[in-house]
Design an enzyme around this catalytic site. Sequence first.
Site, PDB file in Angstrom:
ATOM      1  N   TYR A 180     -19.280  26.689 -39.105  1.00  0.00           N
ATOM      2  CA  TYR A 180     -19.851  25.400 -38.696  1.00  0.00           C
ATOM      3  C   TYR A 180     -19.491  24.300 -39.702  1.00  0.00           C
ATOM      4  CZ  TYR A 180     -23.588  22.055 -37.461  1.00  0.00           C
ATOM      5  OH  TYR A 180     -24.306  20.945 -37.108  1.00  0.00           O
ATOM      6  N   LYS A 184     -17.272  20.964 -38.910  1.00  0.00           N
ATOM      7  CA  LYS A 184     -17.843  19.634 -39.083  1.00  0.00           C
ATOM      8  C   LYS A 184     -17.074  18.812 -40.120  1.00  0.00           C
ATOM      9  CE  LYS A 184     -21.182  19.703 -36.077  1.00  0.00           C
ATOM     10  NZ  LYS A 184     -21.044  18.876 -34.836  1.00  0.00           N
TER      11      LYS A 184
END
Length: 312
Positions: A180, A184
């Site tokens: 993640y 991002k």
Amino acid sequence: MTASSDGHGTGLCAGRVVIVTGAGRGLGRAHALAFAAEGAKVVVNDLGVGLDGAGGSSPGPARQVVDEIEAAGGEAVAHGGDIATGAGAAGLIAAALDTYGRLDTLVNNAGFLRDRMLVNLDEDDWDAVLRVHLKGHFLTLKHAAAHWRAETKAGRTPVARVINTSSGAGLLGSVGQGNYSAAKAGIVGLTLVAAAEMGRYGVQVNAIAPAARTRMTEQTFAETMAAPGAGAFDAMAPENVSPLVVWLGSAASDGVTGRVFETEAGRITVMEGWRPGPSVDRGARWSPAEAGEATRKLLAEAGTGLPVYGAR
């Protein structure tokens, strides 16, 4: 910022057509409703997947948000395609053009979590998270940009806006979220490149790093995201993030591009990214030992490093 104090819209986005991905729940839903309240026509994209990306192809969440918008007197259409595929992303842009004849704003929000410590993180879980967050941002951006470029070449330069969704995890790292965090962080890089490339076509591209209570955060940061008692300001309500997103997606944000904003509760922060810190140049090649000694001196001048997201 974009609405009167009683919560009613001020028409900031009247006449604009806005796409919001992952808009069936959480932040995406809040953004879609906020844009509609400001007069925008909204394409509500959601695949209807679970928190980990499993399942899907359910029109339910997107359809429910469309029903909410229409019940309030707004205009919206649901789209259930997978934006992490070329066909799905192209179909999303086509849905806006076919339904409303134009596209003004793209809000990339869709994503899910598959959290694991790195030593336990399966390759499939890495690929799945990078696919939806980063590839999903790229593909919708690519197809929207192609439309706006064509408009410019036809003499109709748009007043177009893109708002991408990064995270504090992407800016600072987050233990247990290697996939993640990497996705991002990649979104920030993509935002900077897109802003530089697409300005000539009348497109502004920015990113937000929001903190709010969603399906993804209410378990990972349960204590921080808990709802307050009755009558207290709900600092972690996703609706707190949407006013900035709506403003960035409007014509009123003219001149703002290539920026990253951290936003939560009632706070907006301009993130300043990597900046040169202490430096030394000897004008010749270092030996490894000399490079190490010089680096330790620079680190002492620089102070502490960045905190880890979630550990602050």
